[in-house]
Design a protein around this motif. Sequence first.
Motif, PDB file in Angstrom:
ATOM      1  N   CYS A 296       2.891  -5.864  -5.372  1.00  7.65           N
ATOM      2  CA  CYS A 296       1.860  -5.443  -4.428  1.00  7.65           C
ATOM      3  C   CYS A 296       0.505  -5.350  -5.132  1.00  7.65           C
ATOM      4  CB  CYS A 296       2.250  -4.087  -3.856  1.00  7.65           C
ATOM      5  SG  CYS A 296       1.030  -3.391  -2.732  1.00  7.65           S
TER       6      CYS A 296
ATOM      7  N   HIS B 260      -1.801  -3.314  -4.491  1.00  7.59           N
ATOM      8  CA  HIS B 260      -2.314  -1.946  -4.560  1.00  7.59           C
ATOM      9  C   HIS B 260      -2.003  -1.356  -5.935  1.00  7.59           C
ATOM     10  CE1 HIS B 260      -1.977   2.515  -3.294  1.00  7.59           C
ATOM     11  NE2 HIS B 260      -3.243   2.227  -3.532  1.00  7.59           N
ATOM     12  N   LEU B 261      -0.766  -1.010  -6.185  1.00  3.51           N
ATOM     13  CA  LEU B 261      -0.387  -0.423  -7.470  1.00  3.51           C
ATOM     14  C   LEU B 261       0.858  -1.077  -8.055  1.00  3.51           C
ATOM     15  CD1 LEU B 261      -1.057   3.377  -6.753  1.00  3.51           C
ATOM     16  CD2 LEU B 261      -2.447   1.806  -8.123  1.00  3.51           C
ATOM     17  N   GLY B 262       1.200  -2.259  -7.565  1.00  6.67           N
ATOM     18  CA  GLY B 262       2.264  -3.032  -8.202  1.00  6.67           C
ATOM     19  C   GLY B 262       3.658  -2.824  -7.670  1.00  6.67           C
ATOM     20  N   GLY B 263       3.798  -2.219  -6.510  1.00  6.05           N
ATOM     21  CA  GLY B 263       5.129  -1.996  -5.943  1.00  6.05           C
ATOM     22  C   GLY B 263       5.815  -3.290  -5.535  1.00  6.05           C
TER      23      GLY B 263
ATOM     24  N   CYS C 138       5.332  -3.493   1.297  1.00  9.07           N
ATOM     25  CA  CYS C 138       5.492  -2.798   0.021  1.00  9.07           C
ATOM     26  C   CYS C 138       6.298  -1.517   0.222  1.00  9.07           C
ATOM     27  CB  CYS C 138       4.133  -2.480  -0.584  1.00  9.07           C
ATOM     28  SG  CYS C 138       4.282  -1.576  -2.153  1.00  9.07           S
TER      29      CYS C 138
ATOM     30  N   TRP D 135       6.398   1.035  -1.722  1.00  6.11           N
ATOM     31  CA  TRP D 135       5.815   2.258  -2.271  1.00  6.11           C
ATOM     32  C   TRP D 135       4.880   2.972  -1.297  1.00  6.11           C
ATOM     33  CZ3 TRP D 135       4.412   0.980  -8.068  1.00  6.11           C
ATOM     34  CH2 TRP D 135       5.599   0.779  -8.774  1.00  6.11           C
ATOM     35  N   HIS D 136       3.881   2.302  -0.735  1.00  5.88           N
ATOM     36  CA  HIS D 136       2.917   2.978   0.148  1.00  5.88           C
ATOM     37  C   HIS D 136       2.702   2.232   1.458  1.00  5.88           C
ATOM     38  CE1 HIS D 136       1.597   3.733  -4.146  1.00  5.88           C
ATOM     39  NE2 HIS D 136       1.975   4.931  -3.741  1.00  5.88           N
ATOM     40  N   GLY D 137       3.533   1.225   1.732  1.00  4.91           N
ATOM     41  CA  GLY D 137       3.538   0.598   3.046  1.00  4.91           C
ATOM     42  C   GLY D 137       2.523  -0.505   3.297  1.00  4.91           C
ATOM     43  N   ALA D 138       1.848  -1.021   2.283  1.00  5.34           N
ATOM     44  CA  ALA D 138       0.942  -2.153   2.519  1.00  5.34           C
ATOM     45  C   ALA D 138       1.735  -3.311   3.130  1.00  5.34           C
ATOM     46  CB  ALA D 138       0.286  -2.602   1.220  1.00  5.34           C
TER      47      ALA D 138
ATOM     48  N   PRO E 127      -2.972   0.092   2.099  1.00  2.00           N
ATOM     49  CA  PRO E 127      -3.839   0.002   0.928  1.00  2.00           C
ATOM     50  C   PRO E 127      -3.776  -1.391   0.313  1.00  2.00           C
ATOM     51  CG  PRO E 127      -1.884   1.286   0.431  1.00  2.00           C
ATOM     52  CD  PRO E 127      -1.835   0.990   1.898  1.00  2.00           C
TER      53      PRO E 127
HETATM   54  S1  FES Z   1       1.849  -0.124  -4.461  1.00  4.44           S
HETATM   55 FE1  FES Z   1       2.059  -1.240  -2.639  1.00  4.44          FE
HETATM   56  S2  FES Z   1       1.059  -0.066  -1.111  1.00  4.44           S
HETATM   57 FE2  FES Z   1       0.814   1.024  -2.955  1.00  4.44          FE
END
Ligand code: FES
Length: 101
Positions: free
Chosen positions: A42, A44-47, A58, A60-63, A76
Motif C-alpha cells: 500500500c 500509505h504505510l506499506g500494508g 489495504c 491496515w487502514h482501508g485504502a 489514505p
Molecule cells: S497502510 Fe494501507 S491504508 Fe494505511
Amino acid sequence: MKAPLCKLADIPGSGAARIDFFGREALVYKVGGQPRTVVNTCTHLGGPLELNNGQLVCAWHGARFDAASGDVVSGPRGTCAHALVVPTRVEDGVLTYVYGE
Ligand code: FES
C-alpha cells in the motif's frame, strides 16, 4: 529490460495469485480478461493489499485502489496516488515485465 514473471495460465480467472517481483511480493490477476501486476504494498504505510470486487483493499487502514489503473479510490494514500502497477506484456504465454522498451 525484460523479465518473465509467471505463465499466463497460472493467473486465476478470479482472485489474485502472489508472485515474486525482484524480492518483493506482487499480485497478478485479470481485469476484463487482461493481466495486471501490482506490487503488494500500500502507498500509505506499506500494508498488504487484497483483491476485492475490482479493487485492491489495504488490510491496515482501508485504502482502496482501482484494480485496473491502480488509482486511489478512497482512504489514505500516502505520498503516491497510485498502487505500483508493473508494466507487462504477454510473450509466448508468459507474463513478462518490460521496462524501457
Ligand atoms: S497502510 Fe494501507 S491504508 Fe494505511
